[in-house]
Design an enzyme around this catalytic site. Sequence first.
Site, PDB file in Angstrom:
ATOM      1  N   LYS A 200       0.840  -1.200   0.000  1.00 17.56           N
ATOM      2  CA  LYS A 200       0.000   0.000   0.000  1.00 17.56           C
ATOM      3  C   LYS A 200       0.876   1.252   0.000  1.00 17.56           C
ATOM      4  CE  LYS A 200      -3.344   2.409   2.823  1.00 17.56           C
ATOM      5  NZ  LYS A 200      -4.197   2.440   4.002  1.00 17.56           N
ATOM      6  N   GLU A 206      10.770  -4.566   4.088  1.00 18.93           N
ATOM      7  CA  GLU A 206      10.820  -5.984   3.691  1.00 18.93           C
ATOM      8  C   GLU A 206      10.460  -6.136   2.211  1.00 18.93           C
ATOM      9  OE1 GLU A 206       9.327  -4.758   6.365  1.00 18.93           O
ATOM     10  OE2 GLU A 206       9.461  -6.127   8.072  1.00 18.93           O
ATOM     11  N   GLY A 261      -4.539  -1.639   5.283  1.00 17.81           N
ATOM     12  CA  GLY A 261      -3.742  -2.790   4.838  1.00 17.81           C
ATOM     13  C   GLY A 261      -4.399  -4.121   5.182  1.00 17.81           C
ATOM     14  N   ARG A 262      -4.869  -4.246   6.431  1.00 21.25           N
ATOM     15  CA  ARG A 262      -5.426  -5.544   6.849  1.00 21.25           C
ATOM     16  C   ARG A 262      -6.849  -5.760   6.340  1.00 21.25           C
ATOM     17  NH1 ARG A 262      -4.152  -2.185  10.836  1.00 21.25           N
ATOM     18  NH2 ARG A 262      -5.719  -1.328  12.243  1.00 21.25           N
ATOM     19  N   HIS A 378      -4.195 -32.589  19.118  1.00 20.18           N
ATOM     20  CA  HIS A 378      -3.056 -33.384  19.602  1.00 20.18           C
ATOM     21  C   HIS A 378      -1.933 -32.470  20.056  1.00 20.18           C
ATOM     22  CE1 HIS A 378      -5.054 -36.993  18.187  1.00 20.18           C
ATOM     23  NE2 HIS A 378      -5.522 -36.192  17.243  1.00 20.18           N
ATOM     24  N   LYS A 506       9.705  -0.056  13.417  1.00 13.41           N
ATOM     25  CA  LYS A 506      10.264   0.282  12.099  1.00 13.41           C
ATOM     26  C   LYS A 506      11.308   1.386  12.248  1.00 13.41           C
ATOM     27  CE  LYS A 506       6.057  -0.550   9.372  1.00 13.41           C
ATOM     28  NZ  LYS A 506       5.024   0.093   8.565  1.00 13.41           N
TER      29      LYS A 506
HETATM   30  O1  F6P Z   1       3.028  -3.777   9.817  1.00 11.87           O
HETATM   31  C1  F6P Z   1       2.274  -2.641   9.668  1.00 11.87           C
HETATM   32  C2  F6P Z   1       1.723  -2.526   8.334  1.00 11.87           C
HETATM   33  O2  F6P Z   1       1.550  -1.178   8.161  1.00 11.87           O
HETATM   34  C3  F6P Z   1       0.417  -3.280   8.141  1.00 11.87           C
HETATM   35  O3  F6P Z   1      -0.677  -2.628   8.658  1.00 11.87           O
HETATM   36  C4  F6P Z   1       0.411  -3.436   6.674  1.00 11.87           C
HETATM   37  O4  F6P Z   1      -0.524  -4.373   6.272  1.00 11.87           O
HETATM   38  C5  F6P Z   1       1.836  -3.841   6.424  1.00 11.87           C
HETATM   39  O5  F6P Z   1       2.581  -3.028   7.306  1.00 11.87           O
HETATM   40  C6  F6P Z   1       2.333  -3.697   5.007  1.00 11.87           C
HETATM   41  O6  F6P Z   1       2.249  -2.400   4.575  1.00 11.87           O
HETATM   42  P1  F6P Z   1       2.372  -2.025   3.029  1.00 11.87           P
HETATM   43  O7  F6P Z   1       1.236  -2.687   2.315  1.00 11.87           O
HETATM   44  O8  F6P Z   1       2.280  -0.533   2.990  1.00 11.87           O
HETATM   45  O9  F6P Z   1       3.688  -2.528   2.538  1.00 11.87           O
END
Ligand code: F6P
Length: 537
Positions: A200, A206, A261-262, A378, A506
Amino acid sequence: MKPFNAKSYPALRENHEELKTYSLRRLFEEDTLRANHFSVELDGMYFDYSKNHLSAKTLKLLDDLANECGLPKAIQHLFSGEHVNNTENRPALHTSLRHRGEKLTDQQQAAIDTQKQMRRYVDRIHANEWLGYTNKPISTVVNIGIGGSDLGPRMVTQALSGSKIWAGEVLFVANIDGADISDTLRDLDPETTLFITASKSFTTAETLTNTLTAKQWLIQAGCKETELAHHFIAITTNIDAAKAIGVDEDNILPLWDWVGGRYSLWSAIGLPIAISTGMDNFEDLLAGANMMDEHYKNADLSENMPAIAAFCSFWYSQFWKSQSHAVLPYAQRLCRLPAYLQQLDMESLGKSITKEGETIDYHTGNIIWGTEGSNGQHSFHQLLHQGTHVIPADFILINQPMSPLTEQHMQLQACGISQSQALLQGKTLKDAMKELESLGLEQKEIERLAPHKIVAGNKPSNTIILDSLSPKNLGALLAFYEHKVHALSVLLDINPFDQWGVELGKQLAKPIAESLKQKKVDSKWDSSTRTLIEKLI
Ligand code: F6P
């Protein structure tokens, strides 16, 4: 309003004192039709909440509390695009992504236009018309994203693998750990691999790092810089940043700041799902979620599935000292549902400040955890049955078999139902002794062993049955959980749409990465941080 300021709160406390002395068994004995009275059914989805420490009076009081906390108005505001995310001053319009109808808002229209664009991409890939740098058709798609840009599409792609129509493979890379991408790429053919960079913000370390690694992998295989565009799609709100790393403008799908995002799997972030299972199935997923949206928006709170689920969670966390909630899908293909719900629920409700900025002195978000049945039986189910915590659980069962092995499916269903029954009724001392007697043990041995065999029972659970694990039913299930989180956030008086806590980590990671790189430790850091870094350099 903080929930304990509601007029109905003291009455709820009294009701709790009363119900504490009632066992679930007794509630079922006193009302032989309890399962009918405490369940809701929608097209394809049945929600049984009868195995909870609730009476009709409890529900009425929780309904009153929800009204006092403004839940009906909050639901209206969510759907009408009010700036419900008040710390980021924007709406949370994920429901617009699955809306269908005549008169569309700008957001709904934008969502539909993007779905058309997604369909074009999917059609090209399925028709072997999306070609790599050597003109070979794409046969593998790797989604690079993290958090909401990974968990939703990854979980749904797997959940709908029974409806997979593409012969190619869809894979996911999220972790900054280089082992994730290198293990994934090891057996792939660069000539036929397409990457989706899903972010987003397009600033997530990452995702950007893994995208650069993917670029290098292609270049090392012989793909020229000018040919890289064949191998990358980006999905983002930050189109300039995507272009800046070389993604072709025609290969960028938009996202908007009004989608969290979620909550984004319904947007172009769901492209991996659509590639794997086809755009028609993706649209069925949206339709199922839309059905749940309409239900949440229009059903009376007393018959409103997500609201009732939120009432139960609120009831246990505020009055019964529960701190966690187990999600137990009896479906192997839903094995990633708990991880997905962890982000949805814990990133939304893990807050200690009210919407208006006051410090919270009551319990907010639960710890969400679980795994697929029957595997969990289990492992940790022992603690559910005989442990000391109050852990409400959601059992999720699927009516239609998900494989041709129908006999095994029956056994799977029996496992799920018997677990919820065991949590409800437990095993008494008398029953335990009878069992040991039947084994012919001596009385002394029976007395020694029997207490260990007692299972207290009286443990709450919900059971959801989906007719089948179809895209539509899955969409409804996921929207159910989204709205449960929303309703709970209103009762808890928190903003479920921000996640400022994630930012601190972060921010701190950057100087620590620099310190590891430079092999220099900042003397201002605490001694633990300094020592840990020293051990690693
Ligand atoms: O970890 C926090 C966060 O902002 C989440 O809410 C989001 O889904 C994720 O990082 C990834 O963010 P992006 O889609 O901006 O890379």
